[in-house]
Design an enzyme around this catalytic site. Structure first.
Site, mmCIF file in Angstrom:
data_model
loop_
_atom_site.group_PDB
_atom_site.id
_atom_site.type_symbol
_atom_site.label_atom_id
_atom_site.label_comp_id
_atom_site.label_asym_id
_atom_site.label_seq_id
_atom_site.Cartn_x
_atom_site.Cartn_y
_atom_site.Cartn_z
ATOM 1 N N GLN A 38 0.829 -1.200 0.000
ATOM 2 C CA GLN A 38 0.000 0.000 0.000
ATOM 3 C C GLN A 38 0.866 1.253 0.000
ATOM 4 O OE1 GLN A 38 -2.256 -1.131 3.453
ATOM 5 N NE2 GLN A 38 -0.409 -1.501 4.638
ATOM 6 N N ASP A 144 -0.122 -12.037 6.637
ATOM 7 C CA ASP A 144 -1.561 -11.834 6.452
ATOM 8 C C ASP A 144 -2.325 -12.411 7.649
ATOM 9 O OD1 ASP A 144 -4.178 -11.691 5.619
ATOM 10 O OD2 ASP A 144 -3.862 -12.789 3.750
ATOM 11 N N GLY A 145 -3.170 -11.563 8.264
ATOM 12 C CA GLY A 145 -3.922 -11.992 9.437
ATOM 13 C C GLY A 145 -4.913 -13.103 9.140
ATOM 14 N N ASP A 163 -7.778 -4.653 14.147
ATOM 15 C CA ASP A 163 -7.572 -3.208 13.959
ATOM 16 C C ASP A 163 -7.091 -3.033 12.519
ATOM 17 O OD1 ASP A 163 -6.760 -0.577 13.974
ATOM 18 O OD2 ASP A 163 -5.287 -0.810 15.573
HETATM 19 N N1 SAM Z 1 -7.337 2.768 12.651
HETATM 20 C C1 SAM Z 1 -7.230 2.590 11.294
HETATM 21 C C2 SAM Z 1 -8.526 2.788 10.544
HETATM 22 O O1 SAM Z 1 -9.578 2.292 10.978
HETATM 23 O O2 SAM Z 1 -8.477 3.459 9.532
HETATM 24 C C3 SAM Z 1 -6.529 1.336 11.013
HETATM 25 C C4 SAM Z 1 -5.072 1.551 11.280
HETATM 26 S S1 SAM Z 1 -3.996 0.233 11.135
HETATM 27 C C5 SAM Z 1 -2.611 1.127 10.512
HETATM 28 C C6 SAM Z 1 -4.583 -0.781 9.830
HETATM 29 C C7 SAM Z 1 -3.580 -1.868 9.478
HETATM 30 O O3 SAM Z 1 -4.289 -3.019 9.007
HETATM 31 C C8 SAM Z 1 -2.593 -1.509 8.371
HETATM 32 O O4 SAM Z 1 -1.317 -1.381 8.927
HETATM 33 C C9 SAM Z 1 -2.686 -2.691 7.375
HETATM 34 O O5 SAM Z 1 -1.416 -3.085 6.905
HETATM 35 C C10 SAM Z 1 -3.337 -3.750 8.242
HETATM 36 N N2 SAM Z 1 -4.034 -4.816 7.513
HETATM 37 C C11 SAM Z 1 -4.978 -4.707 6.545
HETATM 38 N N3 SAM Z 1 -5.346 -5.925 6.099
HETATM 39 C C12 SAM Z 1 -4.628 -6.844 6.816
HETATM 40 C C13 SAM Z 1 -4.567 -8.258 6.822
HETATM 41 N N4 SAM Z 1 -5.306 -9.014 5.980
HETATM 42 N N5 SAM Z 1 -3.728 -8.864 7.698
HETATM 43 C C14 SAM Z 1 -2.964 -8.135 8.559
HETATM 44 N N6 SAM Z 1 -2.981 -6.782 8.579
HETATM 45 C C15 SAM Z 1 -3.797 -6.148 7.727
#
Ligand code: SAM
Length: 288
Positions: A38, A144-145, A163
């Site tokens: 991203q 990946d979560g 989150d």
């Molecule tokens: N508070 C924020 C919002 O609601 O806009 C979210 C902030 S946090 C930085 C979101 C994180 O989710 C990002 O760092 C992104 O890389 C992570 N993310 C998105 N999809 C993911 C996945 N499938 N597995 C693990 N992390 C993921």
């Protein structure tokens, strides 16, 4: 998003046909990079401090992130009778991790974000959010979560906090029944899961769908909590919590009112208030 001639960060919210603007300092954009996943950018604003965007969407600002991070962590931890093992999916800025580790009973907190660059950039530009990263109870993983949850040992987690970014691209899978089923399996008995669930005003359908999907996955009780978040679409945000053999609508408010760590937004009465769902949202949830 576009930057106008007047050096405003302007983000248009397609869902609500509205927008937000934050006035930038002269330095304006202080960092921008395309990670393998991203586009991550950092700006300096006049009155909200540092701003992090991912793919041109506000993730957090120095000024108001405490509300989101406290509401993503403390209600879930006080909904569980004795949380020791916590997993955060996403949360790469480390603000939720910091809040979780304020709970002395937590023995281990693993943060699983797909993108290591979000954490490395947060360490550079939001060091105050990362000051618990070296806590011996903290562990960071970068995968990946969805995949991580498929492979984790069943019954090995007390609280799961999702989150994540908005439900598009690789974050989309985090909102599906299939993922919720893997979370239920990962949770011990009792167990609590909480997930950021977007704006009550703009995304009531998504919240209602999450209630349906969490129940379809096998969770016993589901509650949405709401709170202000002025830099997110509509300025109003939510998290949705689900319990495995525990009712997140009946948290340990006595313990919350006697907590021995500082918060700036969260307290026991506010927790109780955040659980009171507005009429239109209750109707949307009941109609699903
Ligand atoms: N508070 C924020 C919002 O609601 O806009 C979210 C902030 S946090 C930085 C979101 C994180 O989710 C990002 O760092 C992104 O890389 C992570 N993310 C998105 N999809 C993911 C996945 N499938 N597995 C693990 N992390 C993921």
């Amino acid at each position: 998003m576009s930057l106008t001639d007047n050096d405003w960060y302007v983000e248009q919210w397609e869902d609500g046909q509205s927008s937000i603007g934050l006035r930038l300092t002269e330095a304006a954009k202080v960092h921008e990079e395309q990670s393998p996943f991203q586009k991550i950018a950092i700006y300096d604003t006049q009155s909200f401090g540092r701003l992090m965007t991912i793919d041109d969407l506000v993730m957090l600002t120095s000024r108001d992130n405490f509300i989101y991070h406290e509401m993503m962590s403390h209600p879930a931890l006080f909904a569980h009778p004795n949380p020791k093992r916590v997993v955060i999916i996403g949360g790469g800025d480390c603000g939720t991790l910091r809040e979780v580790l304020k709970h002395p009973g937590v023995e281990h907190c693993l943060q699983v974000d797909i993108d290591e660059r979000v954490t490395r950039i947060a360490e550079m530009y939001f060091p105050e959010l990362c000051d618990s990263n070296n806590d011996p109870r903290a562990e960071l993983a970068f995968i990946d979560g969805v995949k991580w949850m498929e492979e984790v040992e069943p019954g090995s987690v007390d609280v799961i906090i999702v989150d994540s970014t908005d439900p598009v691209g690789f974050a989309e899978g985090l909102f599906k029944v299939k993922f919720f089923k893997t979370c239920l399996r990962a949770l011990a008995d009792p167990g609590v899961m909480v997930q950021q669930s977007e704006s009550p005003l703009f995304h009531s359908g998504l919240i209602a769908g999450m209630h349906k999907n969490l129940k379809a996955a096998g969770f016993d009780a589901v509650n949405t909590l709401h709170f202000p978040q002025c830099t997110y679409p509509s300025g109003w945000w939510s998290c949705t919590m689900a319990g495995k053999h525990v009712d997140p609508g009946k948290p340990r408010l006595g313990d919350a009112s006697e907590k021995d760590f500082p918060t700036r937004y969260y307290h026991a009465d506010l927790h109780r208030g955040a659980l009171a769902v507005p009429v239109f949202l209750r109707e949307a949830i009941d109609a699903e």
